[in-house]
Design an enzyme around this catalytic site. Structure first.
Site, PDB file in Angstrom:
ATOM      1  CE  LYS A 162      -0.056   2.076   3.503  1.00  0.00           C
ATOM      2  NZ  LYS A 162       0.045   2.691   4.849  1.00  0.00           N
ATOM      3  CG  ASP A 209      -2.649   1.368   6.909  1.00  0.00           C
ATOM      4  OD1 ASP A 209      -3.319   2.402   6.748  1.00  0.00           O
ATOM      5  OD2 ASP A 209      -1.408   1.353   6.951  1.00  0.00           O
TER       6      ASP A 209
END
Ligand SMILES: C[C@](O)(CO)[C@H](O)COP(=O)(O)OP(=O)(O)OC[C@H]1O[C@@H](n2ccc(N)nc2=O)[C@H](O)[C@@H]1O
Ligand SMILES: Nc1ncnc2c1ncn2[C@@H]1O[C@H](COP(=O)(O)OP(=O)(O)OP(=O)(O)O)[C@@H](O)[C@H]1O
Length: 295
Positions: free
Chosen positions: A11, A136
């Site tokens: 990410k 996240d």
């Protein structure tokens, strides 16, 4: 069903504006997130109990016990859906841990995609229900470009052009809570309300350059090598923007062409053999992350 394999892409926070702080200490974010074609690999196979084996070039120091986010995710899913079966899970670590590119969170999300297939759960519960695993995790469930708000649970898919990039981790770990603590101002301006329609990578990079990662300065205060890395990335031929991802220490450099990004990666590999270095085009990784059955 025998074995199902999947991919957990890195990410990347292209921007990370910290806009406030809640009473419980968590920070409010306005972040543009995308995904890289580099990541960890997972597999799941039927079993009575849950188990995890960790291998791969970045496995050192990654827990294999119940504290691994993959097992925590599996337990949470089984509990929510009242599943009485287990799974034999393997995790091949290729992403450096604690490096701001969501390795553990993306692993957890990939494990959830794979177990949903193995256990016949379609659809998965909403992304927000996995927030207890980490801020996240919800954003990693669908590895697509998105604008993330709240403390990480408000997800809005966005359209971005493919962005050729170099990713570099200088092999220092910075702890996320320490970086948030070192942030001087907790209330900073958000990104503009709406994103322009970008004609291509160059236009998008120009716009990104006017945005920020508010955690970059506090991370540099804790680990000054990040400033050196950013200066070296910024000086690479064709580099249009160099910035840190998440709470660091991984930084990315953006280029207008994949050829320029790969040439930069080769140059960096020759100069810094001990660092973690990868290149690829940032964007929607849904297809690559699709679970696939193996005999
Ligand atoms: C920096 C980011 O990676 C940006 O995407 C995330 O905000 C952090 O995500 P993460 O590592 O999954 O975060 P968590 O495991 O939930 O939290 C780690 C620590 O980071 C801090 N934290 C995290 C997220 C957030 N919105 N505000 C925070 O203050 C808290 O001190 C928390 O104890
Ligand atoms: N599957 C996993 N992979 C890596 N680390 C894990 C995993 N599960 C638990 N951990 C623990 O979590 C810590 C943070 O690792 P992770 O790679 O998720 O951090 P990160 O890249 O900074 O994430 P973020 O960008 O979400 O802040 C590690 O130090 C490790 O002990």
């Amino acid at each position: 069903m025998s074995r199902i394999e999947g991919f957990a892409p890195a990410k990347i926070n292209l921007t990370l504006h910290v806009t406030g702080q809640r009473a419980d200490g968590y920070h409010l974010l306005d972040s543009l997130v995308t995904f890289a074609p580099v990541g960890d690999r997972l597999s799941v196979a039927p079993a009575d109990e849950l188990s995890l084996g960790v291998t791969g070039p970045e496995a050192a120091g990654v827990p294999e016990d119940g504290s691994n986010l993959v097992l925590r995710a599996a337990r949470l899913l089984a509990e929510k859906q009242d599943i009485r079966r287990g799974a034999r899970i393997t995790l091949e670590k290729c992403l450096p841990a604690a490096s701001g590119i969501g390795g553990g969170s993306s692993d957890a999300a990939a494990a959830l995609r794979l177990l949903a297939r193995l256990w016949g759960l379609d659809p998965l519960p909403p992304p927000q229900s996995f927030a207890p695993l980490g801020a996240d995790v919800p954003m990693c469930l669908a590895p697509v470009p998105q604008r993330v708000g709240g403390i990480g649970e408000e997800l809005r898919p966005v359209t971005l052009p493919p962005l050729p990039a170099l990713l570099v981790n200088p092999r220092i770990e910075v702890a996320t809570p320490a970086v948030f603590r070192a942030l001087a101002s907790k209330t900073n301006p958000p990104m503009p309300d709406s994103l322009p329609a970008f004609a291509g990578a160059g236009e998008c990079i120009d716009w990104l350059a006017a945005q920020r990662n508010d955690l970059q300065a506090p991370a540099i205060a804790l680990a000054p090598v990040i400033a050196e890395l950013l200066a070296r990335l910024g000086a690479l031929p064709g580099c249009r923007l160099a910035r840190m991802s998440g709470s660091g220490a991984t930084c990315f450099a953006l280029f207008e062409t994949p050829v320029a990004a790969e040439a930069a990666a080769e140059r960096f590999r020759a100069t810094y053999p001990g660092w973690w270095i990868a290149s690829g085009t940032l964007g929607d990784q849904t297809q690559k992350a699709q679970p696939a059955s193996r005999a």
